[in-house]
Each structure stands twice: as structure tokens, then as C-alpha cells.
Write an enzyme that holds these catalytic residues in place. Structure first.
Site, PDB file in Angstrom:
ATOM      1  CD  GLU A   1      -8.812  -4.521  -6.374  1.00  0.00           C
ATOM      2  OE1 GLU A   1      -7.912  -3.917  -6.970  1.00  0.00           O
ATOM      3  OE2 GLU A   1     -10.026  -4.261  -6.541  1.00  0.00           O
TER       4      GLU A   1
ATOM      5  NE  ARG B   1      -5.762  -1.917  -6.719  1.00  0.00           N
ATOM      6  CZ  ARG B   1      -6.521  -0.941  -6.260  1.00  0.00           C
ATOM      7  NH1 ARG B   1      -5.974   0.081  -5.666  1.00  0.00           N
ATOM      8  NH2 ARG B   1      -7.836  -0.987  -6.378  1.00  0.00           N
TER       9      ARG B   1
ATOM     10  CG  ASP C   1     -14.944  -3.840 -14.621  1.00  0.00           C
ATOM     11  OD1 ASP C   1     -14.776  -4.976 -14.138  1.00  0.00           O
ATOM     12  OD2 ASP C   1     -14.609  -2.804 -14.020  1.00  0.00           O
TER      13      ASP C   1
ATOM     14  CD  GLU D   1     -12.199   3.095 -14.448  1.00  0.00           C
ATOM     15  OE1 GLU D   1     -12.542   4.210 -13.981  1.00  0.00           O
ATOM     16  OE2 GLU D   1     -11.702   2.197 -13.753  1.00  0.00           O
TER      17      GLU D   1
ATOM     18  CB  THR E   1      -7.442  -4.175 -15.749  1.00  0.00           C
ATOM     19  OG1 THR E   1      -8.612  -3.367 -15.655  1.00  0.00           O
ATOM     20  CG2 THR E   1      -7.195  -4.877 -14.430  1.00  0.00           C
TER      21      THR E   1
HETATM   22  C1  DMJ Z   1      -8.518  -0.221 -10.900  1.00  0.00           C
HETATM   23  O1  DMJ Z   1      -8.054  -0.981  -9.841  1.00  0.00           O
HETATM   24  C2  DMJ Z   1      -8.585  -1.012 -12.162  1.00  0.00           C
HETATM   25  O2  DMJ Z   1      -8.664  -0.162 -13.247  1.00  0.00           O
HETATM   26  C3  DMJ Z   1      -9.742  -1.968 -12.182  1.00  0.00           C
HETATM   27  O3  DMJ Z   1      -9.858  -2.613 -13.416  1.00  0.00           O
HETATM   28  C4  DMJ Z   1     -11.019  -1.231 -11.914  1.00  0.00           C
HETATM   29  N1  DMJ Z   1     -10.945  -0.427 -10.741  1.00  0.00           N
HETATM   30  C5  DMJ Z   1      -9.802   0.421 -10.516  1.00  0.00           C
HETATM   31  C6  DMJ Z   1      -9.904   1.798 -11.097  1.00  0.00           C
HETATM   32  O4  DMJ Z   1     -11.117   2.345 -11.195  1.00  0.00           O
END
Ligand code: DMJ
Length: 629
Positions: A260, A264, A393, A529, A618
Site C-alpha cells: 500500500e 500510493r 489481481d 476499477e 495500480t
Molecule cells: C487501490 O489501492 C489499487 O487500485 C489497488 O490495486 C486495488 N485497490 C485499490 C482500489 O480499489
């Protein structure tokens, strides 16, 4: 008469002196002549010759130089050391309207008379180069012309220079349309709540007008930096920058989740550095990157899930020594880019090792991976369960995106990606009733479940990105079918907002829709998403229906999740329009991802984060694609 009066000795001395002076004259003439010759014909010419780096195109390449391969044998040659990479020619980066021009270095000196003119030109060219080097453009990209060309310290100095915009390099900015204006308004509303009640904290609690802390690192503010840049919110950006400069401190006794904080914080800082050219963000990125490195000190080199960034210690969760597969395989884009920018190979080496290891592991099912991996043994655990949703994912997403980031050369990544998509088709694809929606279910020990997380809706966008990068058109067809399904996960629900998880009906039953929702799954966390995939689909097809679907979703967010005093909230019940049960939390990815992808979806400007130049991590933070071979 006088000459005759001199003695023989005196005459000899005088003759000797004349002869000596004559010889000296010849010598001094000769020694002056050679330097001139070499100055006019060689030295200055040489100064103007571009150094040649094989494989690097000068003409407007879309992308940046690749980093040194972490495991390349570079010997002792300092010119080849990853810490001090060779200086490549000047290249253009960022949207075409904001390219930096190459310095004029093609002037040849022909004669002595040309010297002063050429020296003047060189001085002028140098001045221009300095100006060009410091161009920072608002709401596009740029820019650090010398990225990866100098050792880190001198690079930082370069980007601290004051910025300016070169008018002739600008094309007319594409005007912002009404839908984009609505996104800006939504962002401002969300930001108002964060600023008023949660400034400098991780997440806004908009109903209780307070905040929640996860890592205590201003998560929402950092996640939102590049969104503000892209949306053109200059004042907000400057204010947030001040907070980063004065209050963001990583030297804290706090446990953070490696994944995370990488996607981020590290991702957010790196992309903001690229967009703004402001070295503050690179400095902060280096700081957090270094502090996360202890996570990789495990028996298997598969990183632990948690790191104490103040103490430099790392550990798995209390109840297990497993890490999540998606987490350890979705930090690569960020650490690889950090190596490229700093010249320090250790970041890339650590994450590449994880990918190489996972590539060789047994326990996959036609390219599909289990959800857990053990940090001691390095083996997959909890075998037999396969999903494209939570815990797996972004493994699939980052296979493709690393391949793109690295210039489409790392074949193992592509192989694993292609095999996995075949695995999805073989084991996880099914069709619902009555609308015959194609969806991606899950497999548990040979049993198919028609369950699909909203998280899986990243997949249509990723498939489309692959097809855009030359992979089979078949992937685009699947993307089109899946995005239709993801849209239906919103459209078939009472609030027009998707739940966290749906179950699809495999058999037609009177009065039943395709989508069933269990009570425990009917929350919506403002996730990105579907909007993310709509953005890719619109960019690659130009089909306006994708914009219309996104517009509907934005309106429903405004209707059911907007808090009048500022901010947006997650809700507990997407099936109850009269009381969606606000949860009192605005996730950082609503500003980092959801609103950013909305804004890009409604834009017709392909240079607003050009997908041939940038790859999104992501968490929707765009990072540059490196130079192709
Ligand atoms: C985000 O932190 C990122 O997109 C991650 O890959 C999946 N979860 C959240 C958003 O849903």
C-alpha cells in the site's frame, strides 16, 4: 668601419647572438601555428559532437532511457557503473505540445574567422539549453531532461532550477469540457472536506468531520498530488506541496504495509516528480524507498507485508509468515523506476528477484497463481484457489505493465501474462443469464464459483492496453465484453453504483437479473476499477458510450455518496437509494484514482497522459515508459 674595429672575439659573439635569435623566431612561429590548427579543425568540432548511445533515438522518442540492468556485469569501468550512467543525447519527453528542444550542437567551425561567431552561438546554445532544461509545464508532463544522466546529487541540483515555459513549444491547450469541469468540481468538494477536517492525515471521515489514521503519512494528500496536477488545480497543488516540504516526515516509528505504501506513497511521489519536475518529490521518494527496503530481508527474498519505516525492521502479519501474491508482485513498477532515477540498482534488484522467483514456481494453474506465498520457503501456499480479484489481481496487471515499462523486452513477463490470460479463458470465464454477460469467476479446488469482485474490473482496461501494445486482437474483444459486464454491475443496481462483490446467475430464472448481491457484499468504497477500464476503452476505441457510462457513474456518486459539508463517503448499501447507509470514510484512492480516471475518460486529448509514454501504476500514478530497443 666600426665592425672592423671590433676584435674577432666580439664579432663572433654578435654573430652567435643573431643566429640564436633567428632560431628562436622559427621555433616560436611553429609552436603558435599548431594550436591554432588543432583549435579550428578539431577541438571545437569535437566539443559539438553528440555522444553516441547505441539504441537511443534522438528524434522525438516517446520514452525515457532504460535503467542499467540490475544484474548486468558492468566491470569496474566508471563510465558504465549504474551509479554514474553515461550521458545520453538530449531527448524529448512528455506530451508533444510540451517537448523540450534538443540543444543546437550541429554547428561546425570551418575557418579562424568563424571562431567568434561560433563561440557566440555556443554560448547562446548553452543559455537555451539551460532554459530548456528547467521547463516545467502545468498539467502536462515533463520533465527532467537529464533524468538518469548524472549521479543523483547533481541531478537534484538540476531540477531545483527555476522553471519557465517556452511559448513556441506549446500547442493550443485543449479546452476543458463540461464533464471534466464536473470532475474538477467533485474533486474540489472532496478536497474541501479533506482540508477542513483531515488535513495532513490519512483519510477523511466526512460525516464525523474528522479523520482516520492508517500510516500517519498524509495518505490522501500524497495520493491526490498528481491528480491535482492533471486537473490543473494549481493553488491546491502548491498548498499540498508545502505540506510535503514542511511536514511529511518518514522517520517515524510506524508499521506500514509494503504494497500500500509503495503504490500510493512511492508511486504518488514518483509520478508527481515526473509531472512537475520538482526534485522535492524525488527526494521524498528516495527516502521512503530506502525505508521500505528492510521488507526484502527474508529467507526467501519474498518480502514481508509490513515494515517499520522508523526502526528499519520488517515482519509478516502476526498470524502467518505468508505474504499476499498480488502485494509482492505489484511493487515492481515503482522500485524499478526508483532505480532508474537514482542510479542505485538495489531497488530494482530486489523486486526483479521476486518476479524471477515467481516465474519459476510450481502451483500455478495454466498461468493462474494462488493468493499466498510463504516468506520462509518462497513457495505458494493455500494452493488450489484462483481468482482475478482480491489478493491476486494486480499480479496480472503488473506482468503486462512491467513489460511495457521496460520497452517490451522482458519476455518472461509477457509469457506469464499471455499464459495467464489463456488460463482465465479456460478456467474462469463464464456467461450469465439472462443478458449473457461475460464474467470472470473464481475456481476453488476444481469448483467454479460465479463470484466476481469489483476489483476484477481492472481487467478490461489491462486487456485493452495489451492489445494496444500489439498483443492479440482477441484480448480487445474480451475487454469489450468484460467492460459491458462491469458497467452492468452498476446499471443493474438500485443506486446505479456497484457493490464490492457480485454473484452472477448462470441459469435464467423469472424475475432475476444477471447480478445477485449478498448482504455482506453490498457496500461501495468509491473504487476506481470500472472507471479506469472505461478510460482505456475510450482512449483506444473513441466510442462515446464509454464516456456516457462514466458520466452516469459520476452522477450516482454525486447523488449517493456526496457529503454536503465536504468530501464523499463509502456506503454500506448500494441497494437502498433512500438510505445507502454512509460509512463515514473517503478512501485515498477516490482522489488518487477514481476522479483522475474520470477526468481522463472525459478528455479527448490523447496527450493528457499519453499511453505510449506513460504506464499507470495500480494506484493510477503515471510513470514513464523507458526507451524501446
Ligand atoms: C487501490 O489501492 C489499487 O487500485 C489497488 O490495486 C486495488 N485497490 C485499490 C482500489 O480499489
Amino acid at each position: 668601419k666600426k665592425w672592423k674595429q671590433l676584435s674577432r672575439l666580439q664579432r663572433s659573439v654578435i654573430l652567435f647572438l643573431f643566429a640564436f635569435l633567428a632560431v628562436c623566431g622559427v621555433i616560436s612561429y611553429t609552436s603558435m601555428g599548431e594550436p591554432w590548427k588543432s583549435l579550428t579543425n578539431k577541438s571545437l568540432d569535437d566539443q559539438r559532437t553528440e555522444p553516441e548511445i547505441p539504441g537511443l533515438k534522438l528524434a522525438n522518442p516517446a520514452v525515457l532511457p532504460a535503467p542499467q540492468k540490475a544484474d548486468a556485469n558492468l566491470g569496474d569501468d566508471p563510465e558504465l557503473s549504474p551509479q554514474k550512467p553515461p550521458k545520453p543525447p538530449h531527448v524529448r519527453r512528455g506530451p508533444s505540445n510540451l517537448h523540450i528542444k534538443a540543444p543546437r550542437r550541429d554547428v561546425r567551425l570551418k575557418t579562424r574567422q568563424d571562431t567568434s561567431r561560433v563561440v557566440e552561438e555556443l554560448v547562446q546554445a548553452d543559455k537555451e539549453e539551460k532554459t530548456e532544461k528547467s521547463i516545467i509545464s502545468w498539467r502536462g508532463a515533463v520533465i527532467e531532461p537529464d533524468q538518469n544522466t548524472e549521479p543523483p546529487s547533481s541531478k537534484i541540483k538540476e531540477s531545483e532550477k527555476p522553471s519557465s515555459v517556452e511559448a513556441e513549444d506549446q500547442k493550443e491547450p485543449v479546452p476543458i469540457n463540461e464533464r471534466q469541469t464536473a470532475v474538477i468540481e467533485a474533486f474540489r468538494h472532496a478536497w474541501k472536506g479533506y482540508k477542513d477536517f483531515a488535513w495532513g492525515h490519512d483519510e477523511l471521515k466526512p460525516l464525523s468531520k474528522s479523520y482516520s489514521e492508517w500510516f500517519g503519512l498524509g495518505l490522501t494528500l500524497i495520493d491526490a498530488l498528481d491528480t491535482m496536477w492533471i486537473l490543473g488545480l494549481k493553488e491546491e497543488f502548491e498548498e499540498a506541496r508545502k505540506w510535503v516540504a514542511n511536514s511529511l516526515v518518514f522517520d517515524k516509528n510506524v508499521d506500514v504495509n509494503l504494497f500500500e505504501s509503495t503504490i500510493r506513497i512511492l508511486g504518488g511521489l514518483l509520478s508527481t516528480y515526473h509531472l512537475s519536475g520538482d526534485s522535492l518529490f524525488l527526494e521524498k521518494a528516495k527516502d521512503i524507498g530506502n525505508r521500505l527496503m528492510p521488507a526484502f530481508k527474508t529467507p526467501s527474498k519474498i518480502p514481508y507485508s509490513d515494515v517499520n519505516i522508523g526502526r528499519g525492521t520488517a515482519h509478516p502479519p502476526r498470524w502467518t509468515s505468508d505474504s499476499t501474491v498480488a502485494e509482492v508482485t505489484s511493487i515492481q513498477l515503482e522500485f524499478r523506476e526508483l532505480s532508474r532515477l537514482t542510479g542505485d540498482e538495489k531497488f530494482q534488484k530486489a523486486v526483479d528477484e521476486v518476479m524471477k522467483h515467481v516465474h519459476t514456481l510450481s502451483g500455478k494453474n495454466d498461468g493462474l497463481v494462488p493468493m499466498f506465498i510463504n516468506t520462509n520457503s518462497g513457495q505458494f501456499t493455500h494452493l488450489g484457489v484462483y481468482t482475478l480479484g482480491a489478493r491476486a489481481d494486480s499480479y496480472y496487471e503488473y506482468l503486462l505493465k512491467q513489460w511495457i515499462q521496460g520497452g517490451k523486452k522482458e519476455n518472461e513477463l509477457l509469457e506469464d501474462y499471455m499464459r495467464a490470460i489463456e488460463g482465465v479463458k479456460k478456467h474462469l470465464l463464464q456467461t450469465s443469464q439472462p443478458k449473457k454477460l461475460t464474467f470472470v469467476g473464481e475456481l476453488a479446488h476444481g469448483h467454479f464459483s460465479a463470484k466476481m469482485d469489483h476489483l476484477v474490473c481492472f481487467l478490461p482496461g489491462t486487456l485493452a492496453l495489451g492489445a494496444h501494445n500489439g498483443l492479440t486482437a482477441d484480448h480487445m474483444k474480451l475487454a469489450e465484453a468484460l467492460i459491458q459486464t462491469c458497467y452492468q454491475m452498476y446499471a443493474q443496481v438500485e443506486t446505479g453504483l456497484s457493490p464490492e462483490i457480485v454473484h452472477f446467475n448462470l441459469h435464467a430464472q423469472k424475475g432475476h437479473k444477471d447480478v445477485e448481491i449478498k448482504p455482506a457484499d453490498r457496500h461501495n468504497l468509491l473504487r476506481p476499477e470500472t472507471v479506469e477500464s472505461l478510460f482505456y476503452m475510450y482512449r483506444f476505441t473513441g466510442d462515446k458510450k464509454y464516456q456516457d457510462w462514466g458520466w452516469e457513474i459520476l452522477q450516482n456518486f454525486n447523488k449517493y455518496t456526496r457529503v454536503p459539508t465536504g468530501g464523499y463517503t463509502s456506503i454500506n448499501n448500494v441497494q437502498n437509494p433512500s438510505n445507502p447507509e454512509p460509512r463515514d470514510k473517503m478512501e485515498s484512492f477516490f482522489l488518487g484514482e477514481t476522479l483522475k480516471y474520470m477526468f481522463l475518460l472525459f478528455s479527448d486529448d490523447i496527450d493528457l497522459i499519453n499511453l505510449d509514454k506513460y504506464v499507470f501504476n495500480t494506484e493510477a500514478h503515471p510513470l514513464p515508459i523507458w526507451v524501446p530497443a
